[in-house]
Write an enzyme that holds these catalytic residues in place. Structure first.
Site, PDB file in Angstrom:
ATOM      1  N   GLY A 283       4.709   2.597   6.141  1.00  0.00           N
ATOM      2  CA  GLY A 283       4.129   1.525   5.518  1.00  0.00           C
ATOM      3  C   GLY A 283       2.927   1.817   4.400  1.00  0.00           C
ATOM      4  O   GLY A 283       2.293   1.079   4.135  1.00  0.00           O
ATOM      5  N   HIS A 284       2.944   3.150   3.957  1.00  0.00           N
ATOM      6  CA  HIS A 284       1.721   3.575   3.233  1.00  0.00           C
ATOM      7  C   HIS A 284       2.472   4.388   2.095  1.00  0.00           C
ATOM      8  O   HIS A 284       2.183   5.790   2.156  1.00  0.00           O
ATOM      9  CB  HIS A 284       0.701   4.184   3.691  1.00  0.00           C
ATOM     10  N   PHE A 285       2.927   4.222   1.226  1.00  0.00           N
ATOM     11  CA  PHE A 285       3.817   2.937   0.641  1.00  0.00           C
ATOM     12  C   PHE A 285       5.131   3.244   0.606  1.00  0.00           C
ATOM     13  O   PHE A 285       5.343   4.411   0.099  1.00  0.00           O
ATOM     14  CB  PHE A 285       3.018   2.517  -0.406  1.00  0.00           C
TER      15      PHE A 285
END
Length: 155
Positions: free
Chosen positions: A57-59
């Protein structure tokens, strides 16, 4: 750990780190400690891989290690110094303060981060450290952190 063991440890592999710190996957941010100079300085290593859960999720299109995890790696390296010096199995090292945090360059999968920590003050069970994170010798992050050793029966 005996007094002799706490003062002669000059490095630590992952097994020794897991004896010093309570953290485990996915939150153990130090793979190895390549240098410990008494209770004054240490250099911890984190090998950054794309398989780490925070990168989903990052990224996803441009993975960057979250800055807070760089701070955590610094804190864990400092915590290893405190735990080694304390020498009491089961006691915890609490991360108390963070000041002057700066993030200079992104850290990405494939990087090898070195966490350089240096004690600049200790009073009783309270410790203060200056920390730098470096990749290939270049400064990527820095912070001043505080830690406290808490006896296991008071945690």
């Amino acid at each position: 750990m005996t007094e002799e063991a706490t003062t002669t440890l000059s490095s630590a592999d992952i097994i020794e780190i897991m004896k010093l710190l309570p953290h485990r996957y996915p939150f153990l941010m130090v793979d190895k400690i390549i240098e410990i100079d008494g209770d004054n300085t240490a250099i911890g290593i984190k090998n950054v891989t794309v398989n780490e859960p925070h990168f989903t999720g990052h990224f996803p299109e441009s993975p960057i290690m979250p800055g807070v995890l760089l701070i955590e790696g610094m804190a864990q390296t400092a915590g290893a110094i405190c735990a080694k010096k304390d020498g009491q199995p089961g006691n915890l090292v609490y991360f108390m303060t963070i000041e002057n945090a700066r993030f200079r360059k992104p850290v990405v999968p494939g990087d090898r981060v070195e966490f350089h920590v240096r004690k600049h003050k200790q009073r009783g069970n309270i410790w203060k450290f200056h920390c730098d994170a470096k990749v290939d010798g270049a400064l990527v992050a820095e912070a001043d952190i505080g830690a406290m050793i808490v006896r296991k029966d008071q945690a």
